[in-house]
Scaffold this active site. Structure first.
Site, PDB file in Angstrom:
ATOM      1  CG  HIS A 106      21.544  56.249  63.549  1.00 52.82           C
ATOM      2  ND1 HIS A 106      22.125  55.007  63.666  1.00 52.82           N
ATOM      3  CD2 HIS A 106      22.308  56.763  64.690  1.00 52.82           C
ATOM      4  CE1 HIS A 106      22.922  54.817  64.384  1.00 52.82           C
ATOM      5  NE2 HIS A 106      23.155  55.636  64.994  1.00 52.82           N
ATOM      6  CB  ALA A 107      18.351  55.701  67.966  1.00 54.54           C
TER       7      ALA A 107
ATOM      8  CG  HIS B 234      22.636  54.067  73.745  1.00 55.73           C
ATOM      9  ND1 HIS B 234      24.264  53.807  73.904  1.00 55.73           N
ATOM     10  CD2 HIS B 234      23.048  54.978  73.094  1.00 55.73           C
ATOM     11  CE1 HIS B 234      25.108  54.659  73.113  1.00 55.73           C
ATOM     12  NE2 HIS B 234      24.226  55.465  72.568  1.00 55.73           N
ATOM     13  CD  GLU B 235      19.839  57.069  71.566  1.00 53.80           C
ATOM     14  OE1 GLU B 235      20.217  58.551  71.856  1.00 53.80           O
ATOM     15  OE2 GLU B 235      20.625  56.168  70.699  1.00 53.80           O
TER      16      GLU B 235
ATOM     17  CG  HIS C 246      23.175  59.812  74.330  1.00 56.36           C
ATOM     18  ND1 HIS C 246      24.643  60.185  74.945  1.00 56.36           N
ATOM     19  CD2 HIS C 246      22.923  59.166  73.474  1.00 56.36           C
ATOM     20  CE1 HIS C 246      25.126  59.271  73.940  1.00 56.36           C
ATOM     21  NE2 HIS C 246      24.112  58.442  73.445  1.00 56.36           N
TER      22      HIS C 246
ATOM     23  CD  GLU D  17      27.509  57.853  72.054  1.00 59.11           C
ATOM     24  OE1 GLU D  17      26.682  56.696  72.136  1.00 59.11           O
ATOM     25  OE2 GLU D  17      27.601  58.810  71.588  1.00 59.11           O
TER      26      GLU D  17
ATOM     27  CG  HIS E 221      28.082  56.546  63.388  1.00 57.31           C
ATOM     28  ND1 HIS E 221      27.275  55.440  63.316  1.00 57.31           N
ATOM     29  CD2 HIS E 221      27.810  57.157  64.641  1.00 57.31           C
ATOM     30  CE1 HIS E 221      26.545  55.190  64.293  1.00 57.31           C
ATOM     31  NE2 HIS E 221      26.861  56.296  65.422  1.00 57.31           N
TER      32      HIS E 221
ATOM     33  CE1 TYR F  51      27.834  55.547  69.740  1.00 62.52           C
ATOM     34  CE2 TYR F  51      29.087  55.907  67.695  1.00 62.52           C
ATOM     35  CZ  TYR F  51      28.085  56.235  68.586  1.00 62.52           C
ATOM     36  OH  TYR F  51      27.001  57.301  68.130  1.00 62.52           O
TER      37      TYR F  51
HETATM   38  O1  X8Z Z   1      24.794  55.129  67.113  1.00 59.21           O
HETATM   39  C1  X8Z Z   1      24.667  54.742  68.171  1.00 59.21           C
HETATM   40  C2  X8Z Z   1      23.577  55.308  69.036  1.00 59.21           C
HETATM   41  C3  X8Z Z   1      23.258  56.735  69.207  1.00 59.21           C
HETATM   42  S1  X8Z Z   1      24.672  57.525  69.715  1.00 59.21           S
HETATM   43  C4  X8Z Z   1      22.149  54.581  68.748  1.00 59.21           C
HETATM   44  N1  X8Z Z   1      25.131  53.535  68.261  1.00 59.21           N
HETATM   45  C5  X8Z Z   1      26.322  53.133  67.531  1.00 59.21           C
HETATM   46  C6  X8Z Z   1      25.621  52.363  66.364  1.00 59.21           C
HETATM   47  O2  X8Z Z   1      24.477  52.181  66.042  1.00 59.21           O
HETATM   48  O3  X8Z Z   1      26.550  52.143  65.464  1.00 59.21           O
HETATM   49  C7  X8Z Z   1      25.106  52.816  69.761  1.00 59.21           C
HETATM   50  C8  X8Z Z   1      26.090  51.605  69.531  1.00 59.21           C
HETATM   51  C9  X8Z Z   1      27.022  51.852  68.364  1.00 59.21           C
HETATM   52 ZN    ZN Z   2      24.965  57.432  71.720  1.00 55.80          ZN
END
Ligand code: X8Z
Ligand code: ZN
Length: 602
Positions: free
Chosen positions: A343-344, A373-374, A377, A401, A501, A511
């Protein structure tokens, strides 16, 4: 995103001086005591943050028995330290502190995502073990198809590209076999965290999370509902239109024409963003958009080149280039021979310039956006790295975010021509289909962004008991997103745990907020740039004035309440959905025209 991680060996707790009152047993604490307490806390936090950061980095990059062991140990020590510091802030309650000290006191109290009871070392240890174990179950999760063990990245590729109802169903169900073993751990975790939150004076952990927004936690809940009410009509129009297209493709026997959409048909493992089914829903006619994945492939982009291109956008705004160590130390593609947490995420390991991303990047339009997105951060982390340790953060997690996303809203046809991804004679107009592709990501996401924490808030406040965890999840999925589980879920299913998450305990309302803020930031940036056309066609690429004003907000860190920071950049003190509505107004008109005569809703 990893933010401020911290850990302190037990001995170092002696660094925190006892207040005068504690020492003498009666004399009242003073502002001087408060100042000394904050100073020593900041010092402790700074000293140990790097150690914790490096261990967490190694664990996420090499998931093994030993790195898990180390990570659990660090997590335990971190919790111990922060719980102790947070509880010690109580002695200064009621003292008339200067604003800076009062703010730091408050941030210190709210810092932990999952507190634990201070004087119960067994529970603190248990919490750390549970969390590490849930993270590992997720990070190493696999499902076997035709004799091959598939990781989440591989399963997600199938979700993105297959249009075969049964194949999608197999993959969708398959990934959800990783999470049932998490359920009992999650239940235990909730109990421990709630005990810790209550000790700190919060009703429960959900209430503690909602207290982080410089406003009353109940008002925050209402504000989120207000925002959802404002954008819901747009979501409803998109849902209705997309469902119609899915009925056309899969048939009304598979997709009910007036009911919720089966959750496995939207191009994404969690049906959270739908950009991957763009080819199924694109409008007919001359207004064809482009497929970013194809453009990247045609130009032989590599994951590394995607990162360098995204960096180039930030430097075009006047930000300094990333340090060389960023490229030496980041993980940019999925290794073949070991388990990593794919997960990024974006890290600042030393609280200074040791910036990195960890991402299993593939050459797709979706990942091109995620790379921006990354990096958002990382540039944010560096912008506030001169602040005192307590202020090296965002003032509202929705800001963190939103930064990279705000930048990637400028990936317009005009910008793609500038960097050679679109031919020079391509139109710069943002037509219906280009807006459609954006809406499939940004508008489709909104209800998902909201419901994940609606579920957790109910779990933390006891409204949902463990037996009802899974049904409660699907009730919210249906209520907000209008999607449904494609098959009946087994009694032991724990589908929330199949979303990163949840086992990793990253709050999610951020988000939802970011999807509002990014348009608000972008609209302001375009105003500064003097843009006068349709909002969606604006690109701020190369605009140093925008960069300078934006950076002024970023470098404030969490030193000011978010309303002040927002006002300094946009002139408004409120999260404001009018920008996202303005951006998509032409698409809304198109969708409503197409939906005429259909029965929408579910
Ligand atoms: O978790 C993330 C990022 C890292 S903060 C990749 N995002 C959420 C997800 O993937 O569920 C970005 C958009 C929503
Ligand atoms: Zn993020």
């Amino acid at each position: 995103m990893k933010r401020f991680l911290s850990v302190l060996p037990a001995l170092s707790l002696a660094l925190i001086p006892l207040s005068a009152a504690q020492a003498e047993g009666e004399k009242a604490v003073t502002v001087e005591d408060a100042k000394a307490f904050i100073e020593s806390s900041e010092k402790a936090i700074q000293e140990i943050g790097e150690e914790a950061g490096r261990i967490a980095w190694v664990n996420a990059n090499f998931i093994t028995y030993d790195t898990n062991w180390l990570n659990a140990l660090m997590s335990e020590r971190t919790t111990k330290l922060y719980v102790s510091l947070a509880n010690q802030t109580k002695q200064f309650d009621g003292l008339d502190l200067p604003p800076d000290l009062a703010r730091k006191m408050k941030l210190l109290k709210l810092n932990l995502t999952l507190p634990a009871p201070e004087y119960d070392p067994a529970k603190i240890k248990k919490l750390a073990q549970i969390n590490t174990e849930m993270e590992t179950l997720y990070g190493t999760g696999k499902y076997e198809i035709d004799g091959e063990e598939l990781s989440l990245s591989k399963l997600s590729r199938i979700m993105a590209t297959s249009r075969d109802y049964d194949k999608l169903l197999e993959v969708w169900k398959g990934w959800r076999t990783v999470s049932p073993p998490m359920k009992d751990m999650y239940t235990e975790m909730v109990g421990i965290a709630n005990q810790g939150s209550q000790e700190l004076g919060f009703k429960d952990t959900g209430s503690m999370w909602r207290s982080k927004y410089d406003m009353d936690p109940d008002d925050f809940r209402q504000d989120v509902d207000r925002l959802w009410g404002e954008v819901k009509p747009l979501y409803d129009s998109l849902h209705c239109y997309v469902r119609g297209k899915l009925v056309d493709h899969y048939g009304a026997d598979k997709v009910p024409a007036d009911g919720p959409i089966p959750a496995h048909l939207l191009g994404n493992m969690w049906a959270q963003s739908w950009g991957n089914i763009y080819p199924l829903v694109a409008a007919d006619g001359d207004d064809q958009g482009y497929d970013l994945t194809t453009l990247l492939e045609e130009q032989n982009y590599t994951p590394l080149k995607m990162v360098q291109t995204a960096e180039g956008f930030f430097t075009s705004l006047g930000f300094d280039p990333l340090p060389e160590t960023f490229y030496e130390r980041s993980l940019i593609t999925e290794p073949r021979d070991r388990d990593v947490q794919c997960h990024a995420s974006a890290w600042n390991v030393d609280g200074k310039d040791d910036l990195r991303i960890k991402m299993c990047t593939e050459v797709t339009g979706e990942d091109f956006n995620t790379v921006h997105h990354e990096l958002g951060h990382n540039f944010y982390q560096r912008a506030y790295n001169h602040q005192s340790p307590m202020y090296q953060d965002d003032p509202n997690d929705g800001f963190h975010e939103a930064i990279g996303d705000m930048v990637s809203l400028s990936i317009t046809p005009k910008y793609l021509k500038q960097i050679g991804l679109l031919p020079l004679d391509a139109s710069e107009e943002v037509n219906t289909n280009i807006l459609m592709a954006q809406a499939l990501d940004k508008i489709a996401f909104l209800p998902f962004g909201l419901l994940v924490d609606q579920w957790r808030w109910k779990v933390f406040n006891g409204e949902l008991t463990p037996e009802a965890y899974n049904d409660g999840w699907w009730e919210l999925r249906e209520k907000y997103q209008g999607v449904a589980a494609p098959v009946e879920r087994a009694a032991d299913a724990f589908d929330p745990g199949a979303k990163y998450h949840i086992p990793n305990n990253v709050p999610y309302t951020r988000y939802f907020l970011a999807h509002i803020f990014q348009f608000q930031f972008y609209r302001e940036a375009c105003r500064i740039a003097g843009w006068e056309g349709p909002l969606a066609a604006c690109s701020i690429y190369g605009n140093k004035e925008v960069g300078k004003k934006f950076n002024a907000m970023l470098e404030t860190g969490s030193a000011l309440p978010w309303q002040d920071s927002l006002e300094a950049f946009t002139g408004s003190r409120e999260a404001d959905a009018t920008a996202i509505l303005e951006y998509f107004a032409p698409l809304k008109a198109y969708l409503d025209e197409q939906n005429k005569g259909k029965s929408c809703g579910w």
